[in-house]
Write a protein that holds these residues in place. Structure first.
Motif, PDB file in Angstrom:
ATOM      1  N   LEU A   1     -47.871 -75.947 -22.220  1.00 58.56           N
ATOM      2  CA  LEU A   1     -48.592 -77.440 -21.741  1.00 58.56           C
ATOM      3  C   LEU A   1     -48.589 -77.401 -20.729  1.00 58.56           C
ATOM      4  CD1 LEU A   1     -45.111 -78.218 -24.762  1.00 58.56           C
ATOM      5  CD2 LEU A   1     -47.658 -78.187 -25.298  1.00 58.56           C
ATOM      6  N   GLY A   2     -48.101 -77.012 -19.795  1.00 57.67           N
ATOM      7  CA  GLY A   2     -48.856 -77.922 -18.541  1.00 57.67           C
ATOM      8  C   GLY A   2     -47.941 -78.658 -18.823  1.00 57.67           C
TER       9      GLY A   2
ATOM     10  N   ARG B   1     -53.818 -69.467 -29.893  1.00 56.07           N
ATOM     11  CA  ARG B   1     -53.883 -70.711 -28.585  1.00 56.07           C
ATOM     12  C   ARG B   1     -53.087 -71.919 -29.871  1.00 56.07           C
ATOM     13  NH1 ARG B   1     -58.696 -72.405 -24.972  1.00 56.07           N
ATOM     14  NH2 ARG B   1     -59.555 -72.978 -27.267  1.00 56.07           N
ATOM     15  N   TRP B   2     -53.343 -72.607 -30.636  1.00 55.58           N
ATOM     16  CA  TRP B   2     -53.242 -74.057 -30.492  1.00 55.58           C
ATOM     17  C   TRP B   2     -51.582 -72.899 -31.348  1.00 55.58           C
ATOM     18  CZ3 TRP B   2     -52.849 -78.694 -30.031  1.00 55.58           C
ATOM     19  CH2 TRP B   2     -52.479 -78.740 -31.166  1.00 55.58           C
ATOM     20  N   VAL B   3     -51.612 -71.988 -31.690  1.00 56.50           N
ATOM     21  CA  VAL B   3     -50.221 -71.418 -32.707  1.00 56.50           C
ATOM     22  C   VAL B   3     -49.016 -70.736 -31.379  1.00 56.50           C
ATOM     23  CG1 VAL B   3     -49.073 -69.856 -33.408  1.00 56.50           C
ATOM     24  CG2 VAL B   3     -51.143 -69.796 -34.377  1.00 56.50           C
ATOM     25  N   GLU B   4     -48.987 -71.181 -30.303  1.00 49.03           N
ATOM     26  CA  GLU B   4     -48.597 -70.753 -28.707  1.00 49.03           C
ATOM     27  C   GLU B   4     -48.415 -72.257 -28.034  1.00 49.03           C
ATOM     28  OE1 GLU B   4     -47.650 -68.107 -27.130  1.00 49.03           O
ATOM     29  OE2 GLU B   4     -47.936 -66.869 -29.032  1.00 49.03           O
ATOM     30  N   VAL B   5     -49.139 -73.556 -28.562  1.00 50.15           N
ATOM     31  CA  VAL B   5     -48.854 -74.836 -28.386  1.00 50.15           C
ATOM     32  C   VAL B   5     -47.919 -75.014 -28.940  1.00 50.15           C
ATOM     33  CG1 VAL B   5     -50.017 -76.841 -27.832  1.00 50.15           C
ATOM     34  CG2 VAL B   5     -51.577 -74.943 -26.915  1.00 50.15           C
ATOM     35  N   ILE B   6     -48.152 -75.315 -29.993  1.00 50.49           N
ATOM     36  CA  ILE B   6     -47.077 -75.475 -31.187  1.00 50.49           C
ATOM     37  C   ILE B   6     -45.563 -74.667 -31.351  1.00 50.49           C
ATOM     38  CG2 ILE B   6     -46.621 -75.394 -33.724  1.00 50.49           C
ATOM     39  CD1 ILE B   6     -49.595 -76.205 -34.863  1.00 50.49           C
ATOM     40  N   LYS B   7     -45.970 -73.382 -31.006  1.00 55.88           N
ATOM     41  CA  LYS B   7     -44.491 -73.019 -30.519  1.00 55.88           C
ATOM     42  C   LYS B   7     -43.900 -73.288 -29.370  1.00 55.88           C
ATOM     43  CE  LYS B   7     -42.616 -68.183 -30.377  1.00 55.88           C
ATOM     44  NZ  LYS B   7     -42.442 -66.531 -29.711  1.00 55.88           N
ATOM     45  N   ALA B   8     -44.662 -73.470 -28.041  1.00 58.59           N
ATOM     46  CA  ALA B   8     -43.998 -73.887 -26.972  1.00 58.59           C
ATOM     47  C   ALA B   8     -43.298 -75.344 -27.311  1.00 58.59           C
ATOM     48  CB  ALA B   8     -45.413 -74.183 -26.278  1.00 58.59           C
ATOM     49  N   TYR B   9     -44.084 -76.802 -27.677  1.00 57.46           N
ATOM     50  CA  TYR B   9     -43.451 -77.948 -28.209  1.00 57.46           C
ATOM     51  C   TYR B   9     -42.208 -77.789 -29.264  1.00 57.46           C
ATOM     52  CZ  TYR B   9     -43.707 -82.466 -29.894  1.00 57.46           C
ATOM     53  OH  TYR B   9     -43.073 -83.583 -31.013  1.00 57.46           O
ATOM     54  N   LYS B  10     -42.430 -77.116 -30.093  1.00 58.22           N
ATOM     55  CA  LYS B  10     -41.369 -76.920 -31.037  1.00 58.22           C
ATOM     56  C   LYS B  10     -39.615 -75.969 -29.899  1.00 58.22           C
ATOM     57  CE  LYS B  10     -43.056 -76.306 -35.505  1.00 58.22           C
ATOM     58  NZ  LYS B  10     -42.960 -75.852 -36.290  1.00 58.22           N
TER      59      LYS B  10
ATOM     60  N   MET C   1     -57.266 -78.886 -28.657  1.00 61.57           N
ATOM     61  CA  MET C   1     -57.148 -77.341 -29.075  1.00 61.57           C
ATOM     62  C   MET C   1     -56.889 -76.997 -30.527  1.00 61.57           C
ATOM     63  SD  MET C   1     -54.687 -77.014 -25.631  1.00 61.57           S
ATOM     64  CE  MET C   1     -55.011 -74.863 -25.886  1.00 61.57           C
ATOM     65  N   HIS C   2     -56.953 -78.240 -30.827  1.00 66.35           N
ATOM     66  CA  HIS C   2     -56.612 -78.302 -32.686  1.00 66.35           C
ATOM     67  C   HIS C   2     -57.494 -77.348 -32.961  1.00 66.35           C
ATOM     68  CE1 HIS C   2     -55.808 -79.407 -36.541  1.00 66.35           C
ATOM     69  NE2 HIS C   2     -54.798 -78.856 -36.190  1.00 66.35           N
TER      70      HIS C   2
END
Length: 686
Positions: free
Chosen positions: A110-111, A153-162, A132-133
């Motif tokens: 997520l940075g 890449r978007w899946v990784e962002v969602i996983k990190a957010y959750k 990135m969506h």
């Protein structure tokens, strides 16, 4: 929590293991190679000379071989292999570091920093969703992106957010480094995979068995038995035993040469076909030279049964007499043996000191001079100079009218015109004479100026005190003119004041720099050699060494200036020993011997006066009585407090008027008595 061990299947850790092992070996070896040599032969200057002896190629060849041995070739190979191994392992570390998958980190995806709040994380997620969506992000062909990679890449962002918005998941990640909580611990053993591959176990055991069961005991045993075979003087034990067997208190210079040939080291130099090759030819050539060996030496050589020793002795005599041999191999061998003979002769001094006789010690020192200069015993000292041979020296001595051999000092003391006249008459050219004079004027001749005994911090020498024998000397090359005078203070050895903290403090090593004379001018000797001076005291009546030799190789003041000219500085040589237990006057014979030059030795009588302590105390008490202070002075009061004797105060009236009446004198005496009573009372009270 379970624990899992793996054997570094991806090659990630074993380079660290090899770097550590290689460093443990490579770093000490490299340090030993780069460390500056402290050998005297590698740090001294040289005497300038253009003289090239006969067979200079053979002599220089042995010197080059010795230099190669001193370069420690084996250590250089080990250091090279070690650093190559370290470089290869560092390269593997860099490669595996790039190819090793990184640990999943939601903060990095997520940075955002780990200190971010949930609100900041949500804000960051919304900003990323704009770009990135998958519905908004367009794959970049320049980066080889596809629709699938954008979705991943978007899946990784969602996983990190959750992971960061769920309190339990976020706590697990912070505490255990994994969103699922505690995981099994994995240890990567730093060994390559082939070491634990099925089927290789027996080979690994064989390697360990060879290392621990064969190589390690072999190297330890070789080191141990090798150290047991060598004495402290770095010669073989067998050689030392042979020296003890053949030692004689009446041994002379010729006998020392014969004794040195018994060294077992020569068997390694003259092994195989070299043991007796050319011995007959060599002995025949020696016997033709009547000047080389005495009749006793000839019989000793001819009666010898040991072929190696017989050839060794013949080669040594051929080297000392500079006998030209027809066989080039024999010429090479005679130059090869000389350094080994010198090492054995230096060790022979220890044998002589074990018996304590003076003559064998002096004979050994003279033999060192002969071996370094390639001059036979009792030969003319002028043979040390370039272009001087037996015929030239003999004719020169006849011209001078010298019955005994002419020394270098005596030759250089002749006037320049006389030297040139004689040299021309005996067949020396002007350049040859100039070369000889140039070398002679650079030789380090140590001239003694004063000798005395002392005890540090004391005026007298009493029984069993620690005595220093001090020698004040200067380096004065032969033939030197206009020698400067010595300042009287240079001939003293003043102890520092006890209150001088600077003098009593440990001196700075930089200020303690020692100065070394030039290397010995020895064109026929196949090694570089730094001169050594041996100083000892002997009992001339008993013929025994009273104080063992002290060896000096460096000196406290510069010997030469920046231009290479003598400084004539007064050098201080000290030797320390315990005084005899009885008061008396002891007469010793001082010997100062240089191991590199013939004719530079010094011998003189010195007297050690050991005084009776009781007589010294009586003399000191008499001095104290003379200098007793008056009791009414400050010095007298201080002496009274210490319990020392004082003089009675003299009345000023008595001093000033000799004609006073008896009544006045009586009054003064009463006052003086009262004063004494007061003083005694005060003293008792104290």
């Amino acid at each position: 929590m379970s624990t899992e061990y793996n054997y570094d299947e991806q090659g990630q850790f074993f380079p660290f293991f090899f770097v550590t092992v290689a460093g443990l070996v490579t770093l000490p070896v490299t340090y030993s190679l780069l460390k500056p040599s402290k050998d005297l032969e590698n740090t001294a200057t040289r005497i300038e000379s253009s003289y090239t002896p006969e067979h200079a190629d053979l002599i220089d060849g042995h010197r080059r071989r010795q230099k190669r041995r001193e370069r420690k070739l084996k250590r250089m190979v080990v250091a090279g292999v070690g650093w190559a191994t370290i470089a290869l392992m560092v390269y593997l570390m860099a490669v595996t570091q790039r190819s090793t998958p990184k640990i999943w980190d939601p903060y990095e995806i997520l940075g955002v920093p780990m200190s971010s709040t949930e609100k900041q994380i949500q804000s960051r997620y919304r900003r990323l969703s704009v770009t990135m969506h998958p519905d908004k992000a367009v794959p970049d062909p320049a980066k080889n992106e596809t629709a699938d990679s954008v979705n991943e890449r978007w899946v990784e962002v969602i996983k990190a957010y959750k992971a960061l918005t769920d309190e339990d998941v976020r706590r697990n990640f912070i505490e255990y480094g994994n969103p699922d909580g505690k995981q099994s611990t994995s240890f990567g053993i730093a060994l390559p995979q082939f070491l634990i591959t099925d089927g290789n176990g027996k080979y690994i055991l064989l390697v360990y068995g060879a290392l621990l069961g064969i190589l390690l005991p072999y190297f330890v045993g070789s080191w141990w038995y090798g150290s047991q075979k060598v004495t402290r003087e770095k010669i073989l034990v067998n050689s030392a035993g042979n020296m003890f067997k053949e030692f004689s208190e009446r041994i002379d210079d010729h006998g020392v040469v014969n004794l040195v040939s018994a060294g077992a080291e020569f068997e390694a130099l003259l092994h195989g076909h070299k043991a007796d090759a050319g011995t007959g030819q060599l002995e025949k050539r020696l016997l033709q030279e009547a000047r080389v060996m005495t009749e006793k030496d000839r019989r000793f050589l001819q009666d010898m049964d040991d072929t190696v020793r017989r050839k060794t002795l013949a080669l040594l005599w051929a080297y000392l007499a500079r006998v030209e041999l027809d066989d080039q191999t024999l010429n090479d061998e005679k130059y090869q043996l000389a350094p080994t003979a010198l090492t054995l002769n230096e060790a022979f001094v220890s044998v002589c000191l074990a018996y304590g006789f003076t003559n064998p010690v002096l004979a050994s020192y003279r033999t060192s001079q002969n071996l370094i200069q390639a001059v036979a015993p009792e030969s003319p000292p002028l043979l040390q100079l370039p272009h001087f041979n037996e015929q030239v020296v003999k004719a020169l001595e006849e011209q001078v009218g010298q019955r005994s051999h002419l020394t270098i000092q005596a030759f250089m003391d002749l006037s320049e015109a006389r030297r040139r006249e004689i040299a021309t008459s005996v067949g020396l050219s002007r350049p040859q004479l100039d070369s000889a004079i140039s070398v002679a004027s650079q030789l380090p001749r140590l001239v003694i100026e004063r000798t005395f005994f002392k005890v540090t911090g004391e005026k007298h020498i009493i029984p069993n005190s620690l005595v220093q024998f001090v020698v004040k000397a200067r380096f004065i090359p032969p033939g030197t003119r206009n020698i400067p005078d010595i300042h009287p203070s240079d001939l003293e050895d003043i102890d520092p004041d006890e209150t001088d903290t600077k003098a009593n403090a440990r001196p700075d090593p930089a200020e303690q720099k020692q100065h070394q004379p030039p290397l010995a001018h020895a064109p026929h000797f196949s090694r570089d050699h730094s001169p050594r001076w041996h100083l000892f005291l002997a009992d001339a009546r008993q013929g025994k060494v009273a104080v063992p030799p002290f060896t000096f190789t460096t000196f406290d003041k510069p010997i030469l200036d920046a231009s290479g000219k003598p400084t004539f500085n007064v050098q201080t040589l000290k030797m320390q020993f315990q005084a005899p237990p009885q008061p008396a006057q002891y007469k010793f014979q001082m010997h100062l011997a240089c191991d590199s030059y013939i004719g530079f030795d010094d011998k003189r009588d010195v007297i050690l006066a050991v005084e009776d302590p009781s007589s010294i105390e009586e003399a000191e008490w008499e001095d104290e009585d003379i200098s007793e202070p008056e009791e009414d002075t400050i010095a007298g009061q201080m002496a009274t407090l210490r319990g020392s004797a004082t003089k009675k105060a003299t009345s000023p009236k008595l001093k000033g008027n000799d004609d006073d009446s008896d009544e006045e004198s009586g009054t003064d005496e009463e006052e003086e008595t009262e004063s004494e009573t007061d003083t005694d009372t005060d003293t008792d009270e104290e």
